[in-house]
Motif scaffolding. Sequence first.
Motif, short mmCIF file in Angstrom:
data_model
loop_
_atom_site.label_atom_id
_atom_site.label_comp_id
_atom_site.label_asym_id
_atom_site.label_seq_id
_atom_site.Cartn_x
_atom_site.Cartn_y
_atom_site.Cartn_z
N TYR A 16 0.83 -1.20 0.00
CA TYR A 16 0.00 0.00 0.00
C TYR A 16 0.86 1.25 0.00
N ARG A 17 1.89 1.25 0.82
CA ARG A 17 2.75 2.43 0.91
C ARG A 17 3.52 2.65 -0.38
N ILE A 18 3.98 1.56 -0.97
CA ILE A 18 4.70 1.68 -2.24
C ILE A 18 3.78 2.28 -3.30
N SER A 19 2.56 1.77 -3.34
CA SER A 19 1.61 2.29 -4.31
C SER A 19 1.29 3.75 -4.01
N TYR A 20 1.11 4.05 -2.74
CA TYR A 20 0.81 5.44 -2.36
C TYR A 20 1.93 6.37 -2.79
N LEU A 21 3.16 5.97 -2.53
CA LEU A 21 4.30 6.81 -2.89
C LEU A 21 4.40 6.98 -4.39
N ALA A 22 4.18 5.90 -5.13
CA ALA A 22 4.21 6.01 -6.58
C ALA A 22 3.16 7.01 -7.05
N ASN A 23 1.97 6.93 -6.48
CA ASN A 23 0.91 7.86 -6.85
C ASN A 23 1.27 9.29 -6.50
N ALA A 24 1.92 9.46 -5.36
CA ALA A 24 2.19 10.80 -4.87
C ALA A 24 3.38 11.44 -5.58
N VAL A 26 5.40 9.87 -8.59
CA VAL A 26 5.67 9.63 -10.00
C VAL A 26 4.53 10.12 -10.89
N LEU A 27 3.30 9.83 -10.49
CA LEU A 27 2.18 10.23 -11.35
C LEU A 27 2.08 11.74 -11.52
N PRO A 28 2.20 12.55 -10.45
CA PRO A 28 2.23 13.99 -10.67
C PRO A 28 3.43 14.40 -11.52
N GLY A 29 4.52 13.64 -11.44
CA GLY A 29 5.67 13.91 -12.30
C GLY A 29 5.30 13.74 -13.77
N TYR A 30 4.56 12.68 -14.09
CA TYR A 30 4.13 12.49 -15.48
C TYR A 30 3.26 13.65 -15.93
N GLU A 31 2.40 14.12 -15.04
CA GLU A 31 1.57 15.28 -15.38
C GLU A 31 2.43 16.49 -15.73
N ALA A 32 3.44 16.73 -14.87
CA ALA A 32 4.33 17.87 -15.11
C ALA A 32 5.04 17.71 -16.45
N VAL A 33 5.47 16.50 -16.75
CA VAL A 33 6.17 16.25 -18.01
C VAL A 33 5.23 16.50 -19.20
N ASP B 8 20.18 0.54 -11.71
CA ASP B 8 21.45 1.06 -11.19
C ASP B 8 21.81 2.42 -11.76
N VAL B 9 21.35 2.70 -12.97
CA VAL B 9 21.87 3.88 -13.66
C VAL B 9 20.85 4.99 -13.87
N VAL B 10 19.59 4.72 -13.54
CA VAL B 10 18.58 5.75 -13.76
C VAL B 10 18.84 6.94 -12.82
N GLU B 11 18.43 8.11 -13.26
CA GLU B 11 18.77 9.34 -12.54
C GLU B 11 18.06 9.47 -11.19
N PHE B 12 16.99 8.72 -11.00
CA PHE B 12 16.24 8.82 -9.72
C PHE B 12 15.92 7.38 -9.32
N ARG B 13 16.96 6.75 -8.76
CA ARG B 13 16.93 5.32 -8.50
C ARG B 13 15.76 4.89 -7.64
N ASP B 14 15.58 5.55 -6.51
CA ASP B 14 14.58 5.07 -5.57
C ASP B 14 13.16 5.31 -6.07
N ALA B 15 12.95 6.50 -6.62
CA ALA B 15 11.61 6.78 -7.16
C ALA B 15 11.31 5.81 -8.30
N TYR B 16 12.32 5.52 -9.12
CA TYR B 16 12.10 4.60 -10.23
C TYR B 16 11.72 3.22 -9.72
N ARG B 17 12.43 2.76 -8.71
CA ARG B 17 12.16 1.42 -8.18
C ARG B 17 10.79 1.37 -7.53
N ILE B 18 10.43 2.41 -6.82
CA ILE B 18 9.11 2.46 -6.19
C ILE B 18 8.03 2.39 -7.26
#
Lengths: 151, 151
Positions: A16-24, A26-33, B8-18
């Motif tokens: 749950y936490r992993i999913s929550y963090l991804a939502n919080a 990475v997904l807003p990051g995609y929006e920004a991109v 190993d090489v992505v610019e944001f390792r932890d966020a990528y893995r999450i």
Amino acid sequence: MDPTHIFDVVEFRDAYRISYLANAVVLPGYEAVKHQFGLNRGEYLLILCLAHYPMLTAQDVARLSRRPRNTISRAVHRLVDDGYIKRAPDPEDGRQARLTITPAGRALNNEIAVVFRKRQEKILSALTGQERQILDVLLQKVAVHTAISAD
Amino acid sequence: MDPTHIFDVVEFRDAYRISYLANAVVLPGYEAVKHQFGLNRGEYLLILCLAHYPMLTAQDVARLSRRPRNTISRAVHRLVDDGYIKRAPDPEDGRQARLTITPAGRALNNEIAVVFRKRQEKILSALTGQERQILDVLLQKVAVHTAISAD
DNA sequence: TCAATTTAGTTCCACTTGGAACTAAATTGG
DNA sequence: CCAATTTAGTTCCAAGTGGAACTAAATTGA
């Protein structure tokens, strides 16, 4: 209403936490991109993959990014048109094509990486340097194990 | 092509893995839930939230789950029709409604939780018991920090 | 006290998404 | 050596998604 209460009592705390963090994060990051660079998620993931391997097929990218092949296919055509990637027929296998990133694509990847690195910094600022190292090691173990185990 | 190289090489390792783990574990879980129980992602997240708080408004659920309000709105109507949740007007604030889970909804949540718990087990099997405890603590810190910090 | 603003929830619509079916090329095996 | 199967990539379409505009209720402040 305490918004963190569910972290303690949900039946699958870590997932749950992993999913929550991804939502919080990475997904807003995609929006920004999407807004800043005009790339949708599949397109950016394609750039990201190609920025870290010298050559990939569309199938490779689909497996790496765990996205369906048709979204990759669309992204390939769009990014070739835009000059961010190159697509060359494979002389040894007529079914597949060799995808590589162009200098423009690499520059774009570097720009976008800043967005995600900033977001990562923000959430990891909750941890000490030592804790971050430990988290890094543990996430690496889990991610590698997940990547190499068949679904 | 080594599919773990990018970790190993992505610019944001932890966020990528999450993000990778969320994609590998939770998203296929939503697919399974859709097929087995006929609920889409927003509908299940609504059930999940209500299963862990005695009463919530649609707005609360939107904030907890970080999903747009309109998807929650749709999910509320669908799940009320199906008898999994109850919706009562708030006598103190005519704008909002009080949402609670029904016994049927709670039973459904328990069934679905098994799906996600199994998936979580699979990825965490890469770690020792002690490592899992540490990961749990670190993820909790990061998730709580993320939840309470304004975007 | 009442006009202006904020907040909860809904509807509308354009876009994304991803499963399924398809084409074409390579591989397998009888 | 050729028919059957597998694999890469594409197209089609139905469903999901989420931003924006909207209604209605509550709150703020002059």
